[in-house]
Every structure is written in structure tokens, then in C-alpha cells.
Design a protein around this motif. Structure first.
Motif, PDB file in Angstrom:
ATOM      1  N   GLN A  66      -4.714  -2.221  14.902  1.00  0.00           N
ATOM      2  CA  GLN A  66      -5.409  -2.210  13.622  1.00  0.00           C
ATOM      3  C   GLN A  66      -4.469  -1.878  12.468  1.00  0.00           C
ATOM      4  N   VAL A  67      -3.513  -0.985  12.693  1.00  0.00           N
ATOM      5  CA  VAL A  67      -2.513  -0.686  11.661  1.00  0.00           C
ATOM      6  C   VAL A  67      -1.710  -1.935  11.327  1.00  0.00           C
ATOM      7  N   GLY A  68      -1.292  -2.673  12.357  1.00  0.00           N
ATOM      8  CA  GLY A  68      -0.545  -3.899  12.120  1.00  0.00           C
ATOM      9  C   GLY A  68      -1.354  -4.936  11.369  1.00  0.00           C
ATOM     10  N   LEU A  69      -2.622  -5.091  11.733  1.00  0.00           N
ATOM     11  CA  LEU A  69      -3.483  -6.052  11.045  1.00  0.00           C
ATOM     12  C   LEU A  69      -3.692  -5.666   9.583  1.00  0.00           C
ATOM     13  N   LEU A  70      -3.937  -4.377   9.337  1.00  0.00           N
ATOM     14  CA  LEU A  70      -4.177  -3.908   7.966  1.00  0.00           C
ATOM     15  C   LEU A  70      -2.933  -4.071   7.097  1.00  0.00           C
ATOM     16  N   SER A  71      -1.763  -3.708   7.637  1.00  0.00           N
ATOM     17  CA  SER A  71      -0.531  -3.829   6.852  1.00  0.00           C
ATOM     18  C   SER A  71      -0.238  -5.287   6.508  1.00  0.00           C
ATOM     19  N   SER A  72      -0.545  -6.185   7.436  1.00  0.00           N
ATOM     20  CA  SER A  72      -0.320  -7.608   7.163  1.00  0.00           C
ATOM     21  C   SER A  72      -1.297  -8.123   6.118  1.00  0.00           C
ATOM     22  N   ALA A  73      -2.569  -7.742   6.230  1.00  0.00           N
ATOM     23  CA  ALA A  73      -3.578  -8.197   5.278  1.00  0.00           C
ATOM     24  C   ALA A  73      -3.235  -7.753   3.860  1.00  0.00           C
ATOM     25  N   ILE A  74      -2.844  -6.493   3.714  1.00  0.00           N
ATOM     26  CA  ILE A  74      -2.484  -5.981   2.388  1.00  0.00           C
ATOM     27  C   ILE A  74      -1.174  -6.590   1.910  1.00  0.00           C
ATOM     28  N   GLY A  75      -0.206  -6.711   2.827  1.00  0.00           N
ATOM     29  CA  GLY A  75       1.097  -7.253   2.459  1.00  0.00           C
ATOM     30  C   GLY A  75       1.021  -8.672   1.927  1.00  0.00           C
ATOM     31  N   PHE A  76       0.182  -9.500   2.538  1.00  0.00           N
ATOM     32  CA  PHE A  76       0.047 -10.880   2.070  1.00  0.00           C
ATOM     33  C   PHE A  76      -0.444 -10.927   0.622  1.00  0.00           C
ATOM     34  N   ILE A  77      -1.359 -10.047   0.288  1.00  0.00           N
ATOM     35  CA  ILE A  77      -1.861 -10.005  -1.091  1.00  0.00           C
ATOM     36  C   ILE A  77      -0.800  -9.473  -2.041  1.00  0.00           C
ATOM     37  N   LEU A  78      -0.074  -8.437  -1.599  1.00  0.00           N
ATOM     38  CA  LEU A  78       0.944  -7.839  -2.471  1.00  0.00           C
ATOM     39  C   LEU A  78       2.069  -8.817  -2.797  1.00  0.00           C
ATOM     40  N   PHE A  79       2.335  -9.770  -1.907  1.00  0.00           N
ATOM     41  CA  PHE A  79       3.363 -10.766  -2.204  1.00  0.00           C
ATOM     42  C   PHE A  79       3.046 -11.508  -3.501  1.00  0.00           C
ATOM     43  N   LEU A  80       1.764 -11.669  -3.794  1.00  0.00           N
ATOM     44  CA  LEU A  80       1.363 -12.440  -4.973  1.00  0.00           C
ATOM     45  C   LEU A  80       1.673 -11.711  -6.265  1.00  0.00           C
ATOM     46  N   VAL A  81       1.884 -10.388  -6.217  1.00  0.00           N
ATOM     47  CA  VAL A  81       2.185  -9.631  -7.443  1.00  0.00           C
ATOM     48  C   VAL A  81       3.634  -9.146  -7.471  1.00  0.00           C
ATOM     49  N   THR A  82       4.461  -9.603  -6.539  1.00  0.00           N
ATOM     50  CA  THR A  82       5.884  -9.253  -6.595  1.00  0.00           C
ATOM     51  C   THR A  82       6.518  -9.937  -7.800  1.00  0.00           C
ATOM     52  N   PHE A  83       7.589  -9.312  -8.311  1.00  0.00           N
ATOM     53  CA  PHE A  83       8.174  -9.823  -9.550  1.00  0.00           C
ATOM     54  C   PHE A  83       9.696  -9.923  -9.506  1.00  0.00           C
ATOM     55  N   ASN A  84      10.341  -9.378  -8.451  1.00  0.00           N
ATOM     56  CA  ASN A  84      11.789  -9.502  -8.320  1.00  0.00           C
ATOM     57  C   ASN A  84      12.176  -9.256  -6.860  1.00  0.00           C
ATOM     58  N   LEU A  85      13.478  -9.334  -6.582  1.00  0.00           N
ATOM     59  CA  LEU A  85      13.942  -9.189  -5.204  1.00  0.00           C
ATOM     60  C   LEU A  85      13.608  -7.819  -4.605  1.00  0.00           C
ATOM     61  N   PRO A  86      13.836  -6.697  -5.307  1.00  0.00           N
ATOM     62  CA  PRO A  86      13.492  -5.396  -4.706  1.00  0.00           C
ATOM     63  C   PRO A  86      12.009  -5.269  -4.360  1.00  0.00           C
ATOM     64  N   SER A  87      11.131  -5.829  -5.196  1.00  0.00           N
ATOM     65  CA  SER A  87       9.701  -5.717  -4.905  1.00  0.00           C
ATOM     66  C   SER A  87       9.327  -6.529  -3.664  1.00  0.00           C
ATOM     67  N   VAL A  88       9.931  -7.691  -3.502  1.00  0.00           N
ATOM     68  CA  VAL A  88       9.676  -8.496  -2.306  1.00  0.00           C
ATOM     69  C   VAL A  88      10.197  -7.778  -1.068  1.00  0.00           C
ATOM     70  N   MET A  89      11.390  -7.200  -1.167  1.00  0.00           N
ATOM     71  CA  MET A  89      11.972  -6.481  -0.031  1.00  0.00           C
ATOM     72  C   MET A  89      11.125  -5.270   0.343  1.00  0.00           C
ATOM     73  N   ALA A  90      10.563  -4.592  -0.667  1.00  0.00           N
ATOM     74  CA  ALA A  90       9.723  -3.424  -0.394  1.00  0.00           C
ATOM     75  C   ALA A  90       8.453  -3.833   0.357  1.00  0.00           C
ATOM     76  N   VAL A  91       7.823  -4.926  -0.077  1.00  0.00           N
ATOM     77  CA  VAL A  91       6.618  -5.397   0.606  1.00  0.00           C
ATOM     78  C   VAL A  91       6.955  -5.856   2.019  1.00  0.00           C
ATOM     79  N   MET A  92       8.054  -6.580   2.169  1.00  0.00           N
ATOM     80  CA  MET A  92       8.457  -7.075   3.483  1.00  0.00           C
ATOM     81  C   MET A  92       8.772  -5.920   4.420  1.00  0.00           C
TER      82      MET A  92
END
Length: 411
Positions: free
Chosen positions: A283-309
């Protein structure tokens, strides 16, 4: 874990690492290699999909063979087949030879993963099972990290050099395993598997298992793999459209995720599973993936993408080991190879259809939508898992499985 078991796990770690290095070595080279032989984009897609399609059907067959014949001979067959297929790749002079090599590799090397996981199940108790599965995941992750870098370097020397290198690695590991890897499955267990599954090749379990008590876990494995493949298949295009990323940024992003997942799987997954249980880690893995996919849409530079990844990698690291550990604990000893092969089949099925769905959604609806769709899928599985894991806990009883309100060592 006993000293002998530790040695066996170390050998398996090396085996999986080398196999995944071999796969990773060809990833940056194969598209150009095939293109020089006249491959179209469709041909390339088919070339990559062929292995997963074959693996879907044959992973349980090899798993069943390892239940009957032992783990060691099946692992050796897979490694030798891996080596031969990449040797043919390196010698190929036409497109049909590439497909022949890919098909042969799919048929033979698909034996390695389910049998290795079954070996881990044989040599670990329930407390150490999740950690053992995590170590195998770390080996695979590290191989994927180092493989492409090695392949890119060798490809500068000769286009065929990465294939010969991968073939030599696999053959070397096969010789090493032949000399020092002990058999993990007793003769009595093999005889029991032959007696209980006399008329079964393992292929039908792909379908019949869906109607059994592990059916939801198989559906979960497929959907999680399917949704993840949405990202894998379209992320380069998304990052280019969203942020203007090129090859260098893409390589750095996936390296960060790979390192985080490898370290987490190797050092922490076993502890997490022992403390919170497989169900919660899934469930932790599923939740982190669900949130991470959405957060990718609000990334704005390389560090933000790396942080989400990196955050996704940390949460996701336990997902596949936890699924494998849960299935293993709910499966009789003489069916470990078969059922872990079935899980691998559903992971492969997700990798077949996920990139296709992601690409279609990307082309028709826009670059954001594969991630919105993937997030919805992950949230859907999460909701179902909360309902089913909390309502019914599966406990093995002899050779059958029953639903019970108490968990056997899950919490």
C-alpha cells in the motif's frame, strides 16, 4: 540466516546483477543496431515486446520445471540461453536474426527470474523472506543502473561489442553458479511436486490462479506494472514537452531513482516488511506512485523532477519484493516456482500493454494524461487493497488456502 544460505543469496545477487547488466548494456544500443538493419519504429516496438510476451507464457512453465527438477539446473539453462541469445545478437547481419535472438532469449532466459525468487523462498524463513526478495530487487536495480553506461561505452568501440560482453558475462556467471551454487530444493520436495502436478506444465496456472485466493494479488501485480509502464514508455516525451529535457537530464533522473530503489531494497525492505507486513508495504508503494504521478505535473526544473523521482523510488522499492514475498508465504513449498512464475507473467503483461496505452493516451489527449491516468489506476488498486487486505487475510492450511480474519505473520 545461516552461512550457507548467505553464500547462496550472495551468488544469486551476483547472478541477477549480471543478468540485468546484460539487459541494460544493450538498451542504448539496440534501437540503433536494429535501425541499421532496416528496422522501422514498429519493428523496434515488436522487438522489445517479444521478450515480455514470451515471458508471460513461459515464466510459470520454467517455475514448474524448477519445482520438479530443482532450482539450479533451471537457473543454469536460463543463463546459458541468455548467453547464446546475445551471441546471436552480436553476430546478426539482418533483422530476422535479431528477432530470432530475441525469441530464443525470451524462451530460455525467462527461466532465471522466477526460479531465482523461488530459490530465495527455499532458503529463507518467513522473517527473512522479504529481505531476500529485496536483495534480489536491489541486484536488478543496480544492474539497470550500470548496464546502460557500460553499453554506451562499449558501443563506441563496436556496435556488436555490448552483445558479446553481455554473452560473456552470462556464460561466466553460469560457470560460477555450476561450480559453487548448491541446490536449494530437496529431492523429497521435487518428488512431491512431480506427484502433485503430474499433468500440469504450469501454463494453465496463469489463468486458473486468477480464480484462486491469490487472484487479487495477480491483478494488483498486473495493474501496478501496467501503470508504471505508462511512465516508462512516455516519460522522455513528457519531460521534453514539459521541461525541455534532453538525454543527459533523462539519464540523471533515472539514475537517481535507480540508486534510491537499489539502496532501499538492499538495506531497508526486509526491515520494513518485518515491521509492517507485506500488505502495508504494498500500500505504501501504491500510494507513493499515485501521488508521484500527479506531482510530476507540477514539477518545474531538474531538481524538482529528481526529488519526485527519488520519493517515488523510496516508496516503490518495497512494492515488487513485498508482492513476491506475500505470494511465496501463501504458496505450498512444492509450488513456489510455479506461482512466482505466474506473478512474473502478470508483471510482464503489464509491461506489454502499459507502454502502448501510455503512448495512445499521450498522442490523443496530451502529455499530462498518461500520468493522470496512471495515478487513477494506482489509487484504484490502493482502495481495493485497503478493502480486501483488511477484510480478509489469507492463511495457508495444508495444500489449500482459506480466508481468515487473522494474518499469519503479516503484521
Amino acid at each position: 540466516m545461516e552461512t550457507t544460505n548467505r553464500r547462496a543469496i550472495a551468488i544469486l545477487f551476483l547472478t541477477m546483477f549480471i543478468v540485468m547488466v546484460g539487459f541494460g548494456v544493450i538498451m542504448p544500443i539496440l534501437p540503433f543496431y536494429a535501425e541499421n538493419m532496416g528496422a522501422s519504429a514498429t519493428d523496434l516496438g515488436l522487438l522489445f515486446a517479444t521478450y515480455s510476451i514470451i515471458q508471460f507464457f513461459l515464466a510459470p512453465v520454467w517455475g514448474r520445471a524448477s519445482d520438479r527438477l530443482g532450482r539450479k539446473p533451471v537457473i543454469l539453462v536460463g543463463l546459458v540461453g541468455f548467453s547464446i541469445s546475445f551471441l546471436i545478437f552480436g553476430l546478426a547481419t539482418s533483422l530476422w536474426m535479431l528477432f530470432a535472438a530475441r525469441i530464443l532469449g525470451g524462451v530460455l532466459s525467462s527461466a532465471v527470474l522466477p526460479t531465482t525468487m523461488a530459490y530465495v523462498a527455499d532458503t529463507t524463513d518467513e522473517e527473512a523472506r522479504g529481505g531476500g526478495m529485496g536483495i534480489m530487487g536491489a541486484a536488478m536495480g543496480m544492474g539497470v543502473i550500470f548496464g546502460p553506461a557500460i553499453g554506451g561505452f562499449l558501443g563506441e568501440i563496436s556496435p556488436s561489442m555490448p552483445f558479446f560482453f553481455a554473452a560473456a558475462l552470462a556464460l561466466g556467471v553460469a560457470a560460477f553458479a555450476l561450480a559453487v551454487l548448491p541446490e536449494s530444493l530437496s529431492e523429497a520436495a521435487r518428488q512431491e511436486a512431480r506427484a502433485n502436478g503430474a499433468r500440469s506444465s504450469g501454463l494453465m496456472e496463469i489463468f486458473t490462479a486468477l480464480a484462486g485466493p491469490l487472484g487479487f494479488i495477480l491483478v494488483l501485480a498486473f495493474l501496478a506494472s501496467f501503470a508504471s509502464a505508462n511512465l516508462e514508455g512516455t516519460f522522455a516525451l513528457f519531460a521534453e514537452a514539459h521541461l525541455g529535457f534532453g538525454e543527459a537530464e533523462m539519464g540523471l533522473v533515472f539514475t537517481v531513482m535507480g540508486v534510491v530503489m537499489a539502496l532501499t531494497q538492499g538495506l531497508l525492505v526486509g526491515r520494513f516488511i518485518n515491521r509492517w507486513g507485506e500488505e502495508r508495504m504494498i500500500q505504501v508503494g501504491l500510494l507513493s506512485s499515485a501521488i508521484g504521478f500527479i506531482l510530476f505535473l507540477v514539477t518545474f526544473n531538474l531538481p524538482s523532477v529528481m526529488a519526485v523521482m527519488a520519493a517515488m523510488g523510496l516508496g516503490n522499492a518495497a512494492l515488487r519484493p513485498a508482492v513476491n514475498s506475500l505470494v511465496s508465504k501463501r504458496t505450498p513449498p512444492d509450488e513456489q516456482g510455479t506461482m512466482l512464475g505466474v506473478v512474473n507473467s502478470y508483471n510482464s503483461l503489464g509491461r506489454i500493454f502499459g507502454p502502448v496505452a501510455g503512448g495512445l493516451i499521450f498522442d490523443i489527449m496530451g502529455y499530462q494524461w498518461p500520468y493522470i491516468f496512471g495515478s487513477v489506476v494506482f489509487f484504484l488498486i490502493l482502495g481495493l487493497s485497503v478493502f480486501l487486505f483488511n477484510r480478509n487475510r489469507l492463511v495457508p492450511v495444508g495444500r489449500t488456502h482459506v480466508w481468515s480474519e487473522s494474518s499469519a505473520g503479516s503484521d
